[in-house]
Design a protein around this motif. Structure first.
Motif, mmCIF file in Angstrom:
data_model
loop_
_atom_site.group_PDB
_atom_site.id
_atom_site.type_symbol
_atom_site.label_atom_id
_atom_site.label_comp_id
_atom_site.label_asym_id
_atom_site.label_seq_id
_atom_site.Cartn_x
_atom_site.Cartn_y
_atom_site.Cartn_z
ATOM 1 N N VAL A 131 0.831 -1.205 0.000
ATOM 2 C CA VAL A 131 0.000 0.000 0.000
ATOM 3 C C VAL A 131 0.865 1.256 0.000
ATOM 4 C CG1 VAL A 131 -1.656 1.353 1.355
ATOM 5 C CG2 VAL A 131 -2.001 -1.103 1.061
ATOM 6 N N VAL A 132 1.880 1.290 0.867
ATOM 7 C CA VAL A 132 2.694 2.498 0.960
ATOM 8 C C VAL A 132 3.602 2.645 -0.262
ATOM 9 C CG1 VAL A 132 4.664 1.524 2.237
ATOM 10 C CG2 VAL A 132 4.049 3.918 2.541
ATOM 11 N N LEU A 133 4.105 1.549 -0.812
ATOM 12 C CA LEU A 133 4.933 1.643 -2.012
ATOM 13 C C LEU A 133 4.106 2.097 -3.212
ATOM 14 C CD1 LEU A 133 7.256 -1.471 -1.635
ATOM 15 C CD2 LEU A 133 7.939 0.932 -1.613
ATOM 16 N N ARG A 134 2.863 1.663 -3.274
ATOM 17 C CA ARG A 134 1.979 2.162 -4.334
ATOM 18 C C ARG A 134 1.885 3.676 -4.276
ATOM 19 N NH1 ARG A 134 -4.401 2.983 -4.449
ATOM 20 N NH2 ARG A 134 -3.720 4.190 -2.646
ATOM 21 N N SER A 135 1.732 4.223 -3.073
ATOM 22 C CA SER A 135 1.613 5.673 -2.917
ATOM 23 C C SER A 135 2.913 6.381 -3.230
ATOM 24 C CB SER A 135 1.166 6.002 -1.486
ATOM 25 O OG SER A 135 -0.083 5.416 -1.194
ATOM 26 N N LEU A 136 4.036 5.831 -2.750
ATOM 27 C CA LEU A 136 5.336 6.465 -2.957
ATOM 28 C C LEU A 136 5.708 6.519 -4.438
ATOM 29 C CD1 LEU A 136 7.337 4.876 0.001
ATOM 30 C CD2 LEU A 136 6.855 7.313 -0.298
ATOM 31 N N ILE A 137 5.368 5.481 -5.185
ATOM 32 C CA ILE A 137 5.692 5.464 -6.611
ATOM 33 C C ILE A 137 4.692 6.292 -7.403
ATOM 34 C CG2 ILE A 137 6.010 3.976 -8.629
ATOM 35 C CD1 ILE A 137 6.746 1.708 -6.683
ATOM 36 N N SER A 138 3.435 6.314 -6.961
ATOM 37 C CA SER A 138 2.394 7.052 -7.685
ATOM 38 C C SER A 138 2.560 8.564 -7.575
ATOM 39 C CB SER A 138 1.006 6.670 -7.165
ATOM 40 O OG SER A 138 0.719 5.318 -7.400
ATOM 41 N N ALA A 139 3.042 9.049 -6.422
ATOM 42 C CA ALA A 139 3.131 10.491 -6.196
ATOM 43 C C ALA A 139 3.968 11.216 -7.259
ATOM 44 C CB ALA A 139 3.667 10.765 -4.791
ATOM 45 N N PRO A 140 5.189 10.736 -7.595
ATOM 46 C CA PRO A 140 5.949 11.426 -8.656
ATOM 47 C C PRO A 140 5.248 11.381 -10.014
ATOM 48 C CG PRO A 140 7.369 9.970 -7.379
ATOM 49 C CD PRO A 140 5.968 9.649 -6.986
ATOM 50 N N LEU A 141 4.551 10.284 -10.306
ATOM 51 C CA LEU A 141 3.828 10.200 -11.573
ATOM 52 C C LEU A 141 2.718 11.245 -11.624
ATOM 53 C CD1 LEU A 141 3.476 6.305 -11.881
ATOM 54 C CD2 LEU A 141 5.219 7.776 -12.900
ATOM 55 N N LEU A 142 2.001 11.394 -10.529
ATOM 56 C CA LEU A 142 0.911 12.367 -10.475
ATOM 57 C C LEU A 142 1.423 13.803 -10.502
ATOM 58 C CD1 LEU A 142 -1.432 10.660 -7.880
ATOM 59 C CD2 LEU A 142 -2.145 11.483 -10.127
ATOM 60 N N PHE A 143 2.621 14.016 -9.969
ATOM 61 C CA PHE A 143 3.162 15.370 -9.885
ATOM 62 C C PHE A 143 3.232 16.032 -11.260
ATOM 63 C CE2 PHE A 143 6.646 18.470 -9.617
ATOM 64 C CZ PHE A 143 6.247 19.195 -8.505
ATOM 65 N N PHE A 144 3.514 15.246 -12.289
ATOM 66 C CA PHE A 144 3.641 15.805 -13.634
ATOM 67 C C PHE A 144 2.304 15.859 -14.372
ATOM 68 C CE2 PHE A 144 7.873 14.164 -12.600
ATOM 69 C CZ PHE A 144 8.629 15.301 -12.849
ATOM 70 N N ILE A 145 1.274 15.245 -13.788
ATOM 71 C CA ILE A 145 -0.059 15.315 -14.367
ATOM 72 C C ILE A 145 -0.816 16.540 -13.885
ATOM 73 C CG2 ILE A 145 -2.313 14.149 -14.469
ATOM 74 C CD1 ILE A 145 -0.832 11.503 -14.325
ATOM 75 N N VAL A 146 -0.585 16.903 -12.640
ATOM 76 C CA VAL A 146 -1.302 18.025 -12.029
ATOM 77 C C VAL A 146 -0.859 19.337 -12.679
ATOM 78 C CG1 VAL A 146 -1.726 19.264 -9.862
ATOM 79 C CG2 VAL A 146 -1.486 16.774 -9.856
ATOM 80 N N PRO A 147 -1.806 20.225 -13.013
ATOM 81 C CA PRO A 147 -1.434 21.541 -13.560
ATOM 82 C C PRO A 147 -0.469 22.268 -12.630
ATOM 83 C CG PRO A 147 -3.789 21.190 -13.773
ATOM 84 C CD PRO A 147 -3.266 20.046 -12.962
ATOM 85 N N ARG A 148 0.443 23.044 -13.218
ATOM 86 C CA ARG A 148 1.521 23.643 -12.433
ATOM 87 C C ARG A 148 1.003 24.531 -11.305
ATOM 88 N NH1 ARG A 148 6.747 26.945 -14.893
ATOM 89 N NH2 ARG A 148 7.866 27.147 -12.906
ATOM 90 N N HIS A 149 -0.065 25.304 -11.551
ATOM 91 C CA HIS A 149 -0.546 26.215 -10.516
ATOM 92 C C HIS A 149 -1.122 25.455 -9.319
ATOM 93 C CE1 HIS A 149 -4.226 25.324 -12.823
ATOM 94 N NE2 HIS A 149 -4.882 25.605 -11.711
ATOM 95 N N SER A 150 -1.643 24.234 -9.567
ATOM 96 C CA SER A 150 -2.160 23.410 -8.474
ATOM 97 C C SER A 150 -1.069 22.564 -7.848
ATOM 98 C CB SER A 150 -3.278 22.490 -8.982
ATOM 99 O OG SER A 150 -4.351 23.233 -9.514
#
Length: 285
Positions: free
Chosen positions: A40-59
């Motif tokens: 569960v925690v590794l899923r979150s740790l690996i997912s966070a950097p992937l999501l970082f580049f999906i989220v609009p820069r201002h958010s």
């Protein structure tokens, strides 16, 4: 006629459900060597950097939003629900664990009535009832032997429904990407200390599965948040049950489960209920 935004929301909820089924299958495999809490925690740790580049820069850089109590509460509830689901998936047959988890649409409908004052039409109520009965028909033999993992799964389903309620509350102030990134960041913070006592360094094969799990999790999170942000809980909840027949198909194809008449009947009832919900949504604004 159903609005395009609501139709899009329903499609997102269904897609998120299918991605959840894929996650469940991956979890079933990787927890043969790793603890569910570590997964569960590794899923979150690996997912966070992937999501970082999906989220609009201002958010992406709006750190004040990430530390708000609303984002923390939503993330804590979501972490608890997913940790319970991952644990049950490792201890119980996949279809049984999924059917327990997928009782959450019933709780979502109840919460939407009590807290959001949403009303349910006859089609929505009938669809949810058929979905719930379909789940019981599929797993009646397994549910007859209740144990602690069944209770854990039911608690996790309730936590999931509360997390979805928080998504509805946050929808007016945060986008899907931002909510998903916040969830993964907080899940990492909450889950890492809990996973340390059972930590085992993953093998290369495990890392490959964990990366795949993270990618699927990103797709599921963004779709789920987008879906429930666009459509009422009461209208979208019945479509969550479509996950169960999909999970049954994975169980049959990948884990050597032999389908029974009850499984076919339950799956048919779930699909029929989803069709009733879609027709009902199309007839009312």
């Amino acid at each position: 006629m159903i609005r395009n935004s609501e139709l899009s929301g329903i499609a997102n909820v269904i897609f998120a459900g299918l991605m959840s089924v894929a996650m469940a299958a991956i979890i079933k495999i990787v927890t043969r060597t790793l603890s569910p809490l570590e997964v569960v925690v590794l899923r979150s740790l690996i997912s966070a950097p992937l999501l970082f580049f999906i989220v609009p820069r201002h958010s992406r850089l709006n750190f004040r939003a990430y530390v708000s109590k609303e984002h923390f509460l939503r993330s804590a509830l979501g972490y608890g629900g997913f940790a319970a689901f991952a644990t049950c998936s490792s201890k119980l047959p996949l279809t049984l664990a999924s059917s327990i988890s997928y009782t959450s649409p019933i709780y979502c409908m109840l919460l939407s009535t009590l807290l959001l004052k949403e009303t349910h039409g006859f089609a929505t109520g009938s669809a949810a009832t058929m979905g719930f009965l379909g789940a019981l028909i599929i797993n009646q033999p397994g549910l007859a032997d209740l144990d602690i993992w069944v209770v854990v799964g039911l608690v996790g389903a309730i936590l999931d429904s509360l997390a979805i309620l928080m998504v509805r509350r946050l929808a007016n102030t945060a986008g899907p990407g931002q909510m998903s990134l916040s969830f993964m960041l907080w899940s990492s913070v909450i889950g890492f200390p809990i996973a340390i006592p059972v930590w085992v360094w993953p093998s290369p094969a495990d890392w490959a599965l964990l990366l795949l799990l993270a990618i699927v999790a990103v797709l599921a999170q963004v779709a789920l948040v987008s879906g429930y942000a666009r459509v009422r809980l009461s209208r979208a909840a019945p479509f969550d049950f479509v996950r169960l027949p999909a999970c049954l198909a994975i169980d049959v194809l990948c884990f050597d489960t032999t389908p029974t008449l009850a499984m076919w009947l339950g799956s048919g009832l779930i699909f029929f209920g989803a069709s009733v919900a879609l027709v009902g949504a199309n007839m009312h604004k």
